[in-house]
Design an enzyme around this catalytic site. Sequence first.
Site, mmCIF file in Angstrom:
data_model
loop_
_atom_site.group_PDB
_atom_site.id
_atom_site.type_symbol
_atom_site.label_atom_id
_atom_site.label_comp_id
_atom_site.label_asym_id
_atom_site.label_seq_id
_atom_site.Cartn_x
_atom_site.Cartn_y
_atom_site.Cartn_z
ATOM 1 N N LEU A 1 0.811 -1.208 0.000
ATOM 2 C CA LEU A 1 0.000 0.000 0.000
ATOM 3 C C LEU A 1 0.850 1.266 0.000
ATOM 4 O O LEU A 1 0.572 2.218 -0.728
ATOM 5 C CB LEU A 1 -0.932 -0.001 1.216
ATOM 6 C CG LEU A 1 -2.160 -0.916 1.137
ATOM 7 C CD1 LEU A 1 -2.764 -1.124 2.524
ATOM 8 C CD2 LEU A 1 -3.201 -0.344 0.195
ATOM 9 N N ASP B 1 11.745 2.739 4.032
ATOM 10 C CA ASP B 1 11.621 1.303 4.284
ATOM 11 C C ASP B 1 12.784 0.886 5.169
ATOM 12 O O ASP B 1 13.741 1.660 5.359
ATOM 13 C CB ASP B 1 11.634 0.518 2.963
ATOM 14 C CG ASP B 1 11.037 -0.879 3.108
ATOM 15 O OD1 ASP B 1 9.826 -1.018 2.895
ATOM 16 O OD2 ASP B 1 11.788 -1.813 3.452
ATOM 17 N N ASN C 1 2.342 5.569 6.853
ATOM 18 C CA ASN C 1 1.841 4.244 6.488
ATOM 19 C C ASN C 1 2.582 3.096 7.162
ATOM 20 O O ASN C 1 2.068 1.982 7.230
ATOM 21 C CB ASN C 1 1.940 4.085 4.966
ATOM 22 C CG ASN C 1 1.630 2.681 4.512
ATOM 23 O OD1 ASN C 1 0.481 2.258 4.474
ATOM 24 N ND2 ASN C 1 2.671 1.924 4.154
ATOM 25 N N TYR D 1 -2.700 -4.127 17.391
ATOM 26 C CA TYR D 1 -3.002 -3.412 16.149
ATOM 27 C C TYR D 1 -4.261 -2.562 16.294
ATOM 28 O O TYR D 1 -4.309 -1.410 15.843
ATOM 29 C CB TYR D 1 -3.163 -4.438 15.034
ATOM 30 C CG TYR D 1 -3.349 -3.889 13.643
ATOM 31 C CD1 TYR D 1 -2.306 -3.248 12.979
ATOM 32 C CD2 TYR D 1 -4.555 -4.050 12.972
ATOM 33 C CE1 TYR D 1 -2.476 -2.767 11.685
ATOM 34 C CE2 TYR D 1 -4.730 -3.580 11.680
ATOM 35 C CZ TYR D 1 -3.688 -2.938 11.043
ATOM 36 O OH TYR D 1 -3.846 -2.470 9.767
ATOM 37 N N LYS E 1 -4.325 1.489 15.805
ATOM 38 C CA LYS E 1 -5.112 2.113 14.748
ATOM 39 C C LYS E 1 -6.239 2.987 15.315
ATOM 40 O O LYS E 1 -6.557 4.044 14.757
ATOM 41 C CB LYS E 1 -5.680 1.049 13.815
ATOM 42 C CG LYS E 1 -4.617 0.364 12.962
ATOM 43 C CD LYS E 1 -3.823 1.360 12.129
ATOM 44 C CE LYS E 1 -2.936 0.698 11.098
ATOM 45 N NZ LYS E 1 -2.134 1.671 10.321
#
Length: 311
Positions: A17, A36, A89, A155, A159
């Site tokens: 993504l 990255d 992201n 998670y 989020k």
Amino acid sequence: MSLAGKAAIVTGSGRGLGLAYAQELAKQGAAVVINDVDQQIADEAVAGITAAGGRAVAVVAPVGSTETAKQLVAAAVDNFGRLDILVTNAGVLRDKSLLKMTDEDFDLVINVHLRGTFTCVREAYAYFKENRIPGRIITIGSPTGQRGNFGQTNYAAAKAGIVGMVRTWALEMKKAGITANAVIPVAATAMTKTVPFFQKAVEADERGEAMPDFFRKDLGFGTADDVAGLVAYLASDAAANVTGQAIGVGGDRLQLWSHPEAVATEYRDGGWTYEALGERFDDLFGQRLQTVGEEFPELPAELQPETAGSK
């Protein structure tokens, strides 16, 4: 709506993504800082963007620390002369049910997703404010953070926390003309490839074919490219009045998520005692309790996953 002349950072953008977001931003004219933890993957992402006529550089570092956040902002300013857009992201998964989840599992996911978003946004905001740039902050949430999901305590917390921070930042940054939003993507990723429910959709995508309408429309499930358009739009001048929002996108579906609101309200003179709650709670709220998790419709027969013995 061109992003020409603007510069963006996309964390966790070597593949998946994040790479789709970076490629779309570059396609619309923005110069992009790729991030990255793998040098080769980051270099390949940069090469792909530059081969397509875009501009990109790489920062190889794990997000979470203030040092990495500073490095990312510096890379944009040093290479492109400015920063206008931040897309947070980067993330990792360590899925386990609660009793099996270790402190390390919890801390790693929180550090990358939640703390990494916090440190990168803080650094970008400082730059935007000092230089009077009406910056765009685009964070990445998840349906898990909105509704919960089995085995994802860490998670879900991260989020949900990101969306909570976005609402706060929208208030704090409004005077400076800076927007902050959360995108809630539903797309084929390395994780969904392992879920039998999505088998037919993933297989179609890997063959270069359109996913069946059931996935794209009924489930709002699509490709990474289906999400990237929204990210680029929120980065544009056209979205100057969109802030503090959680916006879902996937396949052919676009959704505006509501802020948490009370679904039922009752009053009692003198307040709600233990005894009063015991007498009245079920009658008042029993039929109004909210569901948790996502409930998917049943797969049509032709889209049922194939087992080894059924082929």
